[in-house]
Motif scaffolding. Structure first.
Motif, mmCIF file in Angstrom:
data_model
loop_
_atom_site.group_PDB
_atom_site.id
_atom_site.type_symbol
_atom_site.label_atom_id
_atom_site.label_comp_id
_atom_site.label_asym_id
_atom_site.label_seq_id
_atom_site.Cartn_x
_atom_site.Cartn_y
_atom_site.Cartn_z
ATOM 1 N N ARG A 1 0.854 -1.179 0.000
ATOM 2 C CA ARG A 1 0.000 0.000 0.000
ATOM 3 C C ARG A 1 0.891 1.231 0.000
ATOM 4 N NH1 ARG A 1 -2.979 1.674 5.208
ATOM 5 N NH2 ARG A 1 -1.881 3.589 4.932
ATOM 6 N N LYS A 2 0.557 2.241 -0.800
ATOM 7 C CA LYS A 2 1.366 3.442 -0.882
ATOM 8 C C LYS A 2 1.101 4.312 0.330
ATOM 9 C CE LYS A 2 1.819 3.465 -5.809
ATOM 10 N NZ LYS A 2 1.432 4.038 -7.068
ATOM 11 N N LYS A 3 2.195 4.714 0.954
ATOM 12 C CA LYS A 3 2.087 5.585 2.125
ATOM 13 C C LYS A 3 2.775 6.905 1.802
ATOM 14 C CE LYS A 3 2.591 1.706 5.282
ATOM 15 N NZ LYS A 3 3.453 1.103 6.277
ATOM 16 N N PHE A 4 2.344 7.966 2.409
ATOM 17 C CA PHE A 4 2.966 9.271 2.204
ATOM 18 C C PHE A 4 4.286 9.317 2.955
ATOM 19 C CE2 PHE A 4 3.699 13.784 2.996
ATOM 20 C CZ PHE A 4 3.528 14.276 1.716
ATOM 21 N N ASP A 5 5.329 9.744 2.247
ATOM 22 C CA ASP A 5 6.657 9.821 2.843
ATOM 23 C C ASP A 5 6.895 11.249 3.322
ATOM 24 O OD1 ASP A 5 9.185 9.390 3.681
ATOM 25 O OD2 ASP A 5 10.060 9.076 1.692
ATOM 26 N N TYR A 6 6.878 11.432 4.613
ATOM 27 C CA TYR A 6 7.060 12.773 5.174
ATOM 28 C C TYR A 6 8.512 13.237 5.096
ATOM 29 C CZ TYR A 6 2.333 12.515 6.930
ATOM 30 O OH TYR A 6 0.970 12.436 7.018
ATOM 31 N N ALA A 7 9.432 12.325 4.907
ATOM 32 C CA ALA A 7 10.847 12.684 4.855
ATOM 33 C C ALA A 7 11.231 13.303 3.506
ATOM 34 C CB ALA A 7 11.705 11.463 5.119
ATOM 35 N N GLN A 8 10.439 13.076 2.454
ATOM 36 C CA GLN A 8 10.735 13.614 1.125
ATOM 37 C C GLN A 8 10.246 15.050 1.006
ATOM 38 O OE1 GLN A 8 12.265 12.566 -1.582
ATOM 39 N NE2 GLN A 8 12.783 10.515 -0.873
ATOM 40 N N ASP A 9 11.079 15.889 0.422
ATOM 41 C CA ASP A 9 10.693 17.270 0.174
ATOM 42 C C ASP A 9 10.107 17.345 -1.237
ATOM 43 O OD1 ASP A 9 10.374 19.961 0.030
ATOM 44 O OD2 ASP A 9 12.474 20.474 0.436
ATOM 45 N N ARG A 10 8.791 17.477 -1.322
ATOM 46 C CA ARG A 10 8.101 17.438 -2.616
ATOM 47 C C ARG A 10 8.500 18.616 -3.506
ATOM 48 N NH1 ARG A 10 5.817 12.594 -3.729
ATOM 49 N NH2 ARG A 10 5.297 11.669 -1.748
ATOM 50 N N LYS A 11 8.675 19.773 -2.917
ATOM 51 C CA LYS A 11 9.041 20.965 -3.679
ATOM 52 C C LYS A 11 10.415 20.777 -4.342
ATOM 53 C CE LYS A 11 9.185 25.955 -3.021
ATOM 54 N NZ LYS A 11 9.133 27.012 -2.005
ATOM 55 N N LYS A 12 11.355 20.215 -3.575
ATOM 56 C CA LYS A 12 12.702 19.981 -4.094
ATOM 57 C C LYS A 12 12.672 18.924 -5.200
ATOM 58 C CE LYS A 12 15.980 20.201 -0.989
ATOM 59 N NZ LYS A 12 16.870 19.790 0.111
ATOM 60 N N MET A 13 11.837 17.890 -5.016
ATOM 61 C CA MET A 13 11.730 16.840 -6.027
ATOM 62 C C MET A 13 11.176 17.388 -7.336
ATOM 63 S SD MET A 13 10.438 13.590 -3.766
ATOM 64 C CE MET A 13 9.826 12.714 -5.168
ATOM 65 N N LYS A 14 10.158 18.252 -7.253
ATOM 66 C CA LYS A 14 9.558 18.830 -8.455
ATOM 67 C C LYS A 14 10.550 19.731 -9.172
ATOM 68 C CE LYS A 14 5.706 21.520 -10.046
ATOM 69 N NZ LYS A 14 4.786 20.943 -10.890
ATOM 70 N N LYS A 15 11.326 20.508 -8.396
ATOM 71 C CA LYS A 15 12.333 21.388 -8.979
ATOM 72 C C LYS A 15 13.396 20.577 -9.722
ATOM 73 C CE LYS A 15 13.163 25.435 -6.650
ATOM 74 N NZ LYS A 15 13.824 26.260 -5.641
ATOM 75 N N LYS A 16 13.808 19.465 -9.114
ATOM 76 C CA LYS A 16 14.819 18.604 -9.722
ATOM 77 C C LYS A 16 14.288 17.979 -11.010
ATOM 78 C CE LYS A 16 17.280 16.134 -6.849
ATOM 79 N NZ LYS A 16 17.691 15.038 -5.954
ATOM 80 N N LEU A 17 13.015 17.582 -11.001
ATOM 81 C CA LEU A 17 12.404 16.963 -12.175
ATOM 82 C C LEU A 17 12.297 17.960 -13.328
ATOM 83 C CD1 LEU A 17 11.016 14.330 -13.170
ATOM 84 C CD2 LEU A 17 8.864 15.438 -12.557
ATOM 85 N N THR A 18 11.876 19.189 -13.040
ATOM 86 C CA THR A 18 11.760 20.185 -14.102
ATOM 87 C C THR A 18 13.131 20.568 -14.644
ATOM 88 O OG1 THR A 18 11.699 21.951 -12.451
ATOM 89 C CG2 THR A 18 9.589 21.181 -13.294
ATOM 90 N N LYS A 19 14.131 20.593 -13.788
ATOM 91 C CA LYS A 19 15.493 20.922 -14.236
ATOM 92 C C LYS A 19 16.024 19.847 -15.182
ATOM 93 C CE LYS A 19 18.622 23.401 -11.697
ATOM 94 N NZ LYS A 19 19.500 23.635 -10.572
ATOM 95 N N LYS A 20 15.688 18.583 -14.911
ATOM 96 C CA LYS A 20 16.139 17.493 -15.765
ATOM 97 C C LYS A 20 15.402 17.507 -17.093
ATOM 98 C CE LYS A 20 17.922 13.691 -13.048
ATOM 99 N NZ LYS A 20 17.640 12.410 -12.466
ATOM 100 N N SER A 21 14.103 17.759 -17.049
ATOM 101 C CA SER A 21 13.312 17.657 -18.268
ATOM 102 C C SER A 21 13.625 18.781 -19.245
ATOM 103 C CB SER A 21 11.821 17.646 -17.940
ATOM 104 O OG SER A 21 11.460 18.891 -17.367
ATOM 105 N N ALA A 22 13.818 19.995 -18.767
ATOM 106 C CA ALA A 22 14.104 21.127 -19.648
ATOM 107 C C ALA A 22 15.225 21.956 -19.040
ATOM 108 C CB ALA A 22 12.859 21.977 -19.830
#
Length: 179
Positions: A10-31
């Motif tokens: 079952r998928k659980k929310f990971d409180y240790a992950q910084d969602r904002k940082k992950m999104k920034k990293k993903l956009t930087k990789k894509s473009a």
């Protein structure tokens, strides 16, 4: 027949992950961000990289832009076919890049204030006598005469106006310094 066992948890929310940082990293990789402002402003997101660069008059593949000439192997018919017409749709980008490349580069190297003070003291006390400079008590790092000469030459190169003003002030004060 029995049901297959569920293999995924079952998928659980990971409180240790910084969602904002992950999104920034993903956009930087894509473009990735284009550093050159001229190319960035003329860039069309809907076109491929090769088409964008071709429209600006830049080369995408240097091997195609400057091919190795094999005159003995290429016949007359292949020469006519192999030369496609190149249409530059955005020549202003190329003109801006050439203009920026032709600007003179200012030498931004400077010396520390301690080194400037050291060189001025040595020239004020000893003129051009580098051996005496090497024996001076202010020579804390025990520089050799050649090292001191190198530092003085570097000072002359980095701060020519300041050095000329210093020499003029020394000659007017009575301390004769030969240049």
């Amino acid at each position: 027949m029995p049901k297959a066992k569920k293999s995924s948890r079952r998928k659980k929310f990971d409180y240790a992950q910084d969602r904002k940082k992950m999104k920034k990293k993903l956009t930087k990789k894509s473009a990735p961000r284009i550093e050159c402002p001229q190319i960035r402003h003329a860039w069309n997101e809907r076109q491929t990289v090769a088409k964008n660069l071709r429209d600006m008059g830049l080369a995408f593949d240097p091997n195609r832009a400057l091919p190795i000439k094999q005159s003995s192997l290429v016949t007359e018919k292949e020469k006519d076919v192999a030369a496609p017409s190149k249409i530059v749709r955005k020549p202003y980008v190329l003109n801006q890049l050439v203009a920026e490349a032709n600007l003179p580069v200012k030498d931004t190297k400077t010396l520390s204030s301690d080194l400037i003070e050291y060189v001025q003291h040595m020239v004020r006390q000893h003129g051009e006598n580098y051996k005496a400079m090497a024996r001076d008590e202010k020579n804390y790092y025990q520089d050799t005469p050649k090292q001191i000469k190198r530092k003085i030459v570097e000072y002359k190169r980095c701060h020519p106006e300041e050095y000329e003003a210093f020499v003029q002030s020394q000659s007017s004060a009575g301390n004769v310094v030969s240049v």
